[in-house]
Scaffold this active site. Structure first.
Site, PDB file in Angstrom:
ATOM      1  N   SER A 137     -11.691  49.249  26.771  1.00 51.69           N
ATOM      2  CA  SER A 137     -10.445  49.963  26.504  1.00 51.69           C
ATOM      3  C   SER A 137      -9.660  49.208  25.447  1.00 51.69           C
ATOM      4  CB  SER A 137      -9.601  50.056  27.787  1.00 51.69           C
ATOM      5  OG  SER A 137      -8.289  50.527  27.516  1.00 51.69           O
ATOM      6  N   TYR A 150      -4.736  45.593  34.448  1.00 55.42           N
ATOM      7  CA  TYR A 150      -5.746  46.340  33.709  1.00 55.42           C
ATOM      8  C   TYR A 150      -6.073  45.627  32.399  1.00 55.42           C
ATOM      9  CZ  TYR A 150      -8.136  50.447  31.761  1.00 55.42           C
ATOM     10  OH  TYR A 150      -9.060  51.316  31.237  1.00 55.42           O
TER      11      TYR A 150
END
Length: 252
Positions: A137, A150
Site C-alpha cells: 500500500s 497500518y
C-alpha cells in the site's frame, strides 16, 4: 509443472475485493488459479463461476498453510504466488492504539504473507522462473495520523518484499510489489472503521477512486509480462489522489 505448461498461481485474499478480481483476471487468461481465503462459501461461489480451485485457508495458521501447499502440489504446482491478503483495522492515534488491532494487522499483512511465501519458495525455486507479487500500500510509503498501525504493518511487508528480491535473485525469482492508493472495494474501509457511514466518508466527493478491477489489471499485467521484466515497484493511485495528503473532492 514444467516451464512449457500453462501458468498457475495461488492468489490469497480471493474471497473479496482485489484478490477476487485478480482471480477473475487470471482465469480469463487461461491460468490455473488456486483461490485462497478463509470464507469457504464465497470461494466456492467464485470457483463455480470462474473455474478456479477453491482452497479455504487461514494464512496465519501453520496447519492450514501446510494443507494449501499439499493441495497445490497434488494439482501440479504453481509458478506464481500472489499475496493479496491483508487489511487495516482501526483509525486510532498511537496514544489510543488498540493492541488487538495492531496484532491483527501484523498477523494478516506480515506474518501471513511470510508463512505462505516461505511454504512455496522451494516450489518456485524449482520452477526456475517463478514470481512472487505482494500487494502492499502507499501507506507503506507515507504515514498519516490515525494510520500508525497500518503504516507500520505495510512498511514491514514492504521491507520483507525488498529483502526477498535480494535473497532470491540468484534463483531467478521475480519479486513484484504493487502499492495501491485509494481503492474503493466492498469491504476494506467498512472492515477498518466498522461503520458504513464512516466508510463512505473516506471516498466522499472523489469522482473516480480506483476499483478492485483497476488494481487487478495491474497485478495481471505484472505477472504476465515476460519473466525477465521485473516491475519492482508499482504505485497506483486515482488521478484525484496526487499524494497521500492531496485528494481532490468535488464540492470541497
Amino acid at each position: 509443472m514444467t516451464e512449457n505448461s500453462t501458468h498457475a498461481a495461488v492468489v490469497t485474499g480471493a474471497s473479496t475485493g482485489i484478490g477476487e478480481a485478480t482471480v477473475r483476471q487470471l482465469r480469463a487468461r487461461g491460468w490455473t488459479v488456486y483461490a485462497v481465503a478463509r470464507r469457504a462459501e464465497r470461494l466456492e461461489a467464485l470457483a463455480a463461476e470462474t473455474g478456479a480451485v477453491a482452497v479455504p485457508t487461514d494464512i496465519t495458521a501453520d496447519d492450514d498453510v501446510a494443507r494449501l501447499l499439499g493441495t497445490v502440489e497434488a494439482g501440479g504446482g504453481i509458478d506464481t504466488l500472489i499475496n493479496i491478503s491483508g487489511g487495516a483495522r482501526g483509525a486510532d492515534t498511537l496514544a489510543e492504539a488498540k493492541t488487538g488491532d495492531w496484532e491483527w494487522m501484523y498477523q494478516v499483512n506480515v506474518i501471513g504473507t511470510m508463512k505462505v511465501t516461505r511454504a512455496f519458495l522451494p516450489m518456485l525455486r524449482a520452477i526456475g522462473a517463478g514470481t512472487v507479487l505482494n500487494l502492499t500500500s502507499v501507506a507503506a510509503l507515507v504515514s498519516y495520523e490515525g494510520g500508525a498501525g497500518y503504516n507500520a504493518a505495510k512498511a514491514a511487508q514492504r521491507a520483507m518484499t525488498q529483502a526477498l528480491r535480494l535473497e532470491e535473485v540468484g534463483n531467478n525469482l521475480r519479486v513484484v510489489e504493487v502499492l495501491p492508493g485509494m481503492v474503493r472495494t466492498e469491504e476494506f474501509s467498512l472492515r477498518r472503521l466498522g461503520d458504513a457511514g464512516k466508510a463512505d466518508a473516506v471516498y466522499a466527493g472523489v469522482a473516480k477512486p480506483l476499483t478492485a478491477d483497476d488494481v487487478a489489471d495491474v497485478v495481471a499485467y505484472a505477472v504476465t509480462a515476460p519473466h525477465h521484466v521485473n516491475l519492482d515497484e508499482i504505485v497506483i493511485r486515482p488521478v484525484a489522489q496526487a499524494a497521500a495528503h492531496k485528494v481532490v473532492r468535488e464540492g470541497a
